[in-house]
Design a protein around this motif. Structure first.
Motif, PDB file in Angstrom:
ATOM      1  N   GLN A 105       0.852  -1.189   0.000  1.00 27.90           N
ATOM      2  CA  GLN A 105       0.000   0.000   0.000  1.00 27.90           C
ATOM      3  C   GLN A 105       0.890   1.242   0.000  1.00 27.90           C
ATOM      4  OE1 GLN A 105      -2.146   0.487   3.917  1.00 27.90           O
ATOM      5  NE2 GLN A 105      -1.256  -1.533   4.332  1.00 27.90           N
ATOM      6  N   VAL A 106       0.491   2.217  -0.802  1.00 26.95           N
ATOM      7  CA  VAL A 106       1.220   3.490  -0.844  1.00 26.95           C
ATOM      8  C   VAL A 106       0.613   4.397   0.225  1.00 26.95           C
ATOM      9  CG1 VAL A 106       1.758   5.524  -2.239  1.00 26.95           C
ATOM     10  CG2 VAL A 106       1.825   3.241  -3.277  1.00 26.95           C
ATOM     11  N   ILE A 107       1.461   4.888   1.147  1.00 29.00           N
ATOM     12  CA  ILE A 107       0.937   5.693   2.264  1.00 29.00           C
ATOM     13  C   ILE A 107       1.112   7.187   2.021  1.00 29.00           C
ATOM     14  CG2 ILE A 107       1.354   3.822   3.907  1.00 29.00           C
ATOM     15  CD1 ILE A 107       3.748   5.497   4.976  1.00 29.00           C
ATOM     16  N   GLY A 108       1.519   7.549   0.828  1.00 30.30           N
ATOM     17  CA  GLY A 108       1.698   8.962   0.488  1.00 30.30           C
ATOM     18  C   GLY A 108       2.935   9.106  -0.376  1.00 30.30           C
ATOM     19  N   ASN A 109       3.171  10.329  -0.881  1.00 23.15           N
ATOM     20  CA  ASN A 109       4.332  10.569  -1.733  1.00 23.15           C
ATOM     21  C   ASN A 109       5.379  11.382  -0.987  1.00 23.15           C
ATOM     22  OD1 ASN A 109       3.234   9.182  -3.891  1.00 23.15           O
ATOM     23  ND2 ASN A 109       2.273  11.016  -4.761  1.00 23.15           N
ATOM     24  N   THR A 110       6.619  11.269  -1.440  1.00 24.60           N
ATOM     25  CA  THR A 110       7.680  12.089  -0.883  1.00 24.60           C
ATOM     26  C   THR A 110       7.612  13.506  -1.458  1.00 24.60           C
ATOM     27  OG1 THR A 110       9.185  11.587  -2.714  1.00 24.60           O
ATOM     28  CG2 THR A 110       9.186  10.050  -0.817  1.00 24.60           C
ATOM     29  N   TYR A 111       8.480  14.372  -0.972  1.00 22.61           N
ATOM     30  CA  TYR A 111       8.527  15.769  -1.438  1.00 22.61           C
ATOM     31  C   TYR A 111       8.692  15.830  -2.953  1.00 22.61           C
ATOM     32  CZ  TYR A 111      10.117  20.570  -1.976  1.00 22.61           C
ATOM     33  OH  TYR A 111      10.256  21.873  -2.379  1.00 22.61           O
ATOM     34  N   GLU A 112       9.555  14.918  -3.483  1.00 28.11           N
ATOM     35  CA  GLU A 112       9.788  14.925  -4.930  1.00 28.11           C
ATOM     36  C   GLU A 112       8.823  14.011  -5.670  1.00 28.11           C
ATOM     37  OE1 GLU A 112      14.534  16.160  -5.067  1.00 28.11           O
ATOM     38  OE2 GLU A 112      14.024  14.020  -5.049  1.00 28.11           O
ATOM     39  N   GLY A 113       7.818  13.453  -4.940  1.00 31.90           N
ATOM     40  CA  GLY A 113       6.746  12.734  -5.633  1.00 31.90           C
ATOM     41  C   GLY A 113       6.938  11.245  -5.784  1.00 31.90           C
ATOM     42  N   ARG A 114       7.859  10.655  -5.019  1.00 30.10           N
ATOM     43  CA  ARG A 114       8.043   9.205  -5.100  1.00 30.10           C
ATOM     44  C   ARG A 114       7.065   8.509  -4.150  1.00 30.10           C
ATOM     45  NH1 ARG A 114      13.308  11.515  -5.535  1.00 30.10           N
ATOM     46  NH2 ARG A 114      14.391  10.845  -7.457  1.00 30.10           N
ATOM     47  N   PRO A 115       6.530   7.331  -4.507  1.00 30.43           N
ATOM     48  CA  PRO A 115       5.506   6.673  -3.670  1.00 30.43           C
ATOM     49  C   PRO A 115       6.093   5.932  -2.482  1.00 30.43           C
ATOM     50  CG  PRO A 115       5.905   5.382  -5.653  1.00 30.43           C
ATOM     51  CD  PRO A 115       6.767   6.603  -5.785  1.00 30.43           C
ATOM     52  N   MET A 116       5.703   6.378  -1.282  1.00 31.22           N
ATOM     53  CA  MET A 116       6.152   5.686  -0.052  1.00 31.22           C
ATOM     54  C   MET A 116       5.322   4.422   0.081  1.00 31.22           C
ATOM     55  SD  MET A 116       6.699   8.950   2.487  1.00 31.22           S
ATOM     56  CE  MET A 116       7.349   7.950   3.829  1.00 31.22           C
ATOM     57  N   THR A 117       5.987   3.278  -0.060  1.00 30.98           N
ATOM     58  CA  THR A 117       5.281   1.999  -0.191  1.00 30.98           C
ATOM     59  C   THR A 117       5.530   1.108   1.015  1.00 30.98           C
ATOM     60  OG1 THR A 117       5.639   2.204  -2.576  1.00 30.98           O
ATOM     61  CG2 THR A 117       4.916   0.057  -1.753  1.00 30.98           C
ATOM     62  N   VAL A 118       4.449   0.722   1.677  1.00 29.33           N
ATOM     63  CA  VAL A 118       4.512  -0.170   2.838  1.00 29.33           C
ATOM     64  C   VAL A 118       4.114  -1.570   2.391  1.00 29.33           C
ATOM     65  CG1 VAL A 118       3.390  -0.746   5.047  1.00 29.33           C
ATOM     66  CG2 VAL A 118       4.106   1.599   4.580  1.00 29.33           C
ATOM     67  N   LEU A 119       4.906  -2.560   2.744  1.00 26.71           N
ATOM     68  CA  LEU A 119       4.569  -3.956   2.491  1.00 26.71           C
ATOM     69  C   LEU A 119       3.958  -4.532   3.766  1.00 26.71           C
ATOM     70  CD1 LEU A 119       7.838  -5.080   0.630  1.00 26.71           C
ATOM     71  CD2 LEU A 119       5.615  -4.479  -0.385  1.00 26.71           C
ATOM     72  N   LYS A 120       2.796  -5.171   3.629  1.00 23.73           N
ATOM     73  CA  LYS A 120       2.134  -5.795   4.774  1.00 23.73           C
ATOM     74  C   LYS A 120       2.333  -7.296   4.654  1.00 23.73           C
ATOM     75  CE  LYS A 120      -2.405  -6.311   7.008  1.00 23.73           C
ATOM     76  NZ  LYS A 120      -3.867  -5.966   6.877  1.00 23.73           N
ATOM     77  N   LEU A 121       3.070  -7.866   5.614  1.00 24.50           N
ATOM     78  CA  LEU A 121       3.310  -9.313   5.630  1.00 24.50           C
ATOM     79  C   LEU A 121       2.473  -9.949   6.716  1.00 24.50           C
ATOM     80  CD1 LEU A 121       6.297  -7.905   4.858  1.00 24.50           C
ATOM     81  CD2 LEU A 121       6.876 -10.301   4.678  1.00 24.50           C
ATOM     82  N   GLY A 122       1.922 -11.119   6.426  1.00 26.09           N
ATOM     83  CA  GLY A 122       1.113 -11.820   7.410  1.00 26.09           C
ATOM     84  C   GLY A 122       0.022 -12.592   6.700  1.00 26.09           C
ATOM     85  N   LYS A 123      -0.404 -13.691   7.320  1.00 25.39           N
ATOM     86  CA  LYS A 123      -1.457 -14.511   6.733  1.00 25.39           C
ATOM     87  C   LYS A 123      -2.698 -13.644   6.586  1.00 25.39           C
ATOM     88  CE  LYS A 123      -3.865 -18.909   7.728  1.00 25.39           C
ATOM     89  NZ  LYS A 123      -4.918 -18.651   8.767  1.00 25.39           N
ATOM     90  N   ALA A 124      -3.222 -13.620   5.351  1.00 32.27           N
ATOM     91  CA  ALA A 124      -4.395 -12.774   5.077  1.00 32.27           C
ATOM     92  C   ALA A 124      -5.526 -13.155   6.027  1.00 32.27           C
ATOM     93  CB  ALA A 124      -4.815 -12.963   3.626  1.00 32.27           C
ATOM     94  N   SER A 125      -6.146 -12.148   6.629  1.00 36.89           N
ATOM     95  CA  SER A 125      -7.207 -12.394   7.605  1.00 36.89           C
ATOM     96  C   SER A 125      -8.293 -11.339   7.441  1.00 36.89           C
ATOM     97  CB  SER A 125      -6.615 -12.306   9.019  1.00 36.89           C
ATOM     98  OG  SER A 125      -7.631 -12.018   9.954  1.00 36.89           O
ATOM     99  N   SER A 126      -9.523 -11.739   7.650  1.00 41.55           N
ATOM    100  CA  SER A 126     -10.625 -10.779   7.470  1.00 41.55           C
ATOM    101  C   SER A 126     -10.635  -9.785   8.640  1.00 41.55           C
ATOM    102  CB  SER A 126     -11.959 -11.527   7.412  1.00 41.55           C
ATOM    103  OG  SER A 126     -12.038 -12.397   8.526  1.00 41.55           O
ATOM    104  N   SER A 127     -10.117 -10.226   9.812  1.00 38.43           N
ATOM    105  CA  SER A 127     -10.106  -9.290  10.953  1.00 38.43           C
ATOM    106  C   SER A 127      -8.692  -8.757  11.156  1.00 38.43           C
ATOM    107  CB  SER A 127     -10.560 -10.033  12.214  1.00 38.43           C
ATOM    108  OG  SER A 127      -9.669 -11.119  12.443  1.00 38.43           O
ATOM    109  N   ALA A 128      -8.595  -7.565  11.779  1.00 32.74           N
ATOM    110  CA  ALA A 128      -7.297  -6.942  12.022  1.00 32.74           C
ATOM    111  C   ALA A 128      -6.502  -7.763  13.047  1.00 32.74           C
ATOM    112  CB  ALA A 128      -7.486  -5.527  12.552  1.00 32.74           C
ATOM    113  N   LYS A 129      -5.229  -7.950  12.777  1.00 33.32           N
ATOM    114  CA  LYS A 129      -4.339  -8.693  13.683  1.00 33.32           C
ATOM    115  C   LYS A 129      -3.388  -7.711  14.364  1.00 33.32           C
ATOM    116  CE  LYS A 129      -2.462 -12.080  11.203  1.00 33.32           C
ATOM    117  NZ  LYS A 129      -1.811 -12.454   9.914  1.00 33.32           N
ATOM    118  N   PRO A 130      -2.873  -8.058  15.541  1.00 32.60           N
ATOM    119  CA  PRO A 130      -1.833  -7.204  16.137  1.00 32.60           C
ATOM    120  C   PRO A 130      -0.641  -7.119  15.188  1.00 32.60           C
ATOM    121  CG  PRO A 130      -2.061  -9.272  17.359  1.00 32.60           C
ATOM    122  CD  PRO A 130      -3.176  -9.223  16.384  1.00 32.60           C
TER     123      PRO A 130
END
Ligand SMILES: O=C(O)[C@H](Cc1ccccc1)CC(O)(O)C[N+](=O)[O-]
Ligand SMILES: [Zn+2]
Length: 309
Positions: A36-61
């Motif tokens: 997921q991209v959480i926003g862009n940097t000053y020069e417009g590059r996409p700040m990208t977060v990778l979410k690792l974990g077994k896919a689940s319908s409910s939020a996990k810690p």
């Protein structure tokens, strides 16, 4: 670069190669990883977060880890890439990693300060700050690790825009800092640990850096840090020092770990990876593999403790 198979985990990769790698690895295993991209940097590059974990319908810690907040600390983004590769390749075979990703999510921001990281590849290998500029100032960038709203600009930081520890014009004035702070605030109900990777000095730091006073959870944070350092040392004998930032490295306000801790993320740590000064920020690529292998042990120690508590 590009496909996970062709990506080198034992070289310092360019932003372009890291971006291509993130796009391919995040579509390689939809049950375990998403981006997921959480926003862009000053020069417009996409700040990208990778979410690792077994896919689940409910939020996990969750655990949140960022790398590359300081542009010249190249071993840091190398570790975040290594971590993602290790997590995906050992899930199902390593019992602790399998348990971790089944029960928790790990958010990984492989490059926090993308503009600065790109600048160290093209212009100035020793650049540290962001690349923002404001009319009226001849100097560029602020220190993102002085720009968080935690004792902001009170000590160990400079209000001179030309300083390498310039705190910025206000807390979260740097868009990269605001993007990360917003993400963590949005997810603070699930984020149990914050880990930020820096180099160098071989230290495992925890709050506070913005004051000499001990954190409420000081003894627990120290105990976990000492256990993690021992786990790290067990592989190649690399010695780390654990302690509060203010007395273990130096007092410095506006740091991300202090901010996360005061937000309520109890397990908040700053790693200062190899080495202790022989190569410093210019750690040879031959040390990427051993550094990442030993640091994996420290991360897994902390993650296992967080999982149980
Ligand atoms: O000055 C910094 O931001 C870190 C130390 C630090 C770590 C956590 C909170 C405040 C400061 C040291 C470093 O990673 O930048 C390495 N260095 O300055 O050589
Ligand atoms: Zn740093």
């Amino acid at each position: 670069g590009g496909s996970p198979r062709a990506h080198s985990y034992t070289k310092y990769n360019t932003w372009s190669d890291i971006q291509n790698w993130m796009n391919s690895i995040s579509s390689s295993n939809p049950n375990l990883i998403s981006k997921q991209v959480i926003g862009n940097t000053y020069e417009g590059r996409p700040m990208t977060v990778l979410k690792l974990g077994k896919a689940s319908s409910s939020a996990k810690p969750a655990i949140f880890m960022d790398c590359g907040i300081h542009a010249r600390e190249w071993i840091s983004p190398a570790f975040c890439q290594w971590f993602v590769k290790e997590a995906l390749s050992t899930y199902g075979s390593d019992s602790q990693m399998t348990s971790l990703l089944n029960q928790m999510d790990v958010f990984v921001l492989p490059v926090f300060n993308i503009d600065g990281y790109a600048y160290t590849h093209t212009n100035n290998r020793m650049w540290r700050k962001t690349r923002s500029s404001r009319s009226g100032s001849s100097c560029v960038g602020a220190d993102p690790n002085r720009n968080f709203d935690a004792g902001w600009c009170t000590l160990g930081a400079s209000s001179n825009p030309c300083s390498d520890t310039f705190c910025g014009y206000s807390p979260e004035s740097e868009i990269e800092v605001k993007n990360v702070a917003d993400f963590i605030r949005r997810n603070k109900s699930v984020i149990k640990a914050y880990i930020t990777m820096h180099s160098y000095s071989q230290l495992l730091l925890f709050p506070y850096s913005y004051k000499y006073g001990l954190a409420a959870d000081h003894s627990e944070l120290l105990k976990v840090a000492q256990g993690a350092s021992a786990a790290l040392q067990s592989l190649y004998g690399t010695r780390y020092t654990s302690g509060p930032g203010a007395t273990t490295i130096y007092p410095a306000a506006g740091g991300s770990d202090d901010w996360a801790y005061d937000l309520g993320v109890k397990y908040s740590y700053t790693f200062e990876l190899r080495d202790t000064g022989r190569y410093g920020f210019l750690l040879p690529e031959s040390q990427i593999k051993p550094t990442c292998e030993e640091t994996m042990l420290a991360f897994k120690y902390i993650a296992a403790y967080v999982q149980k508590n």
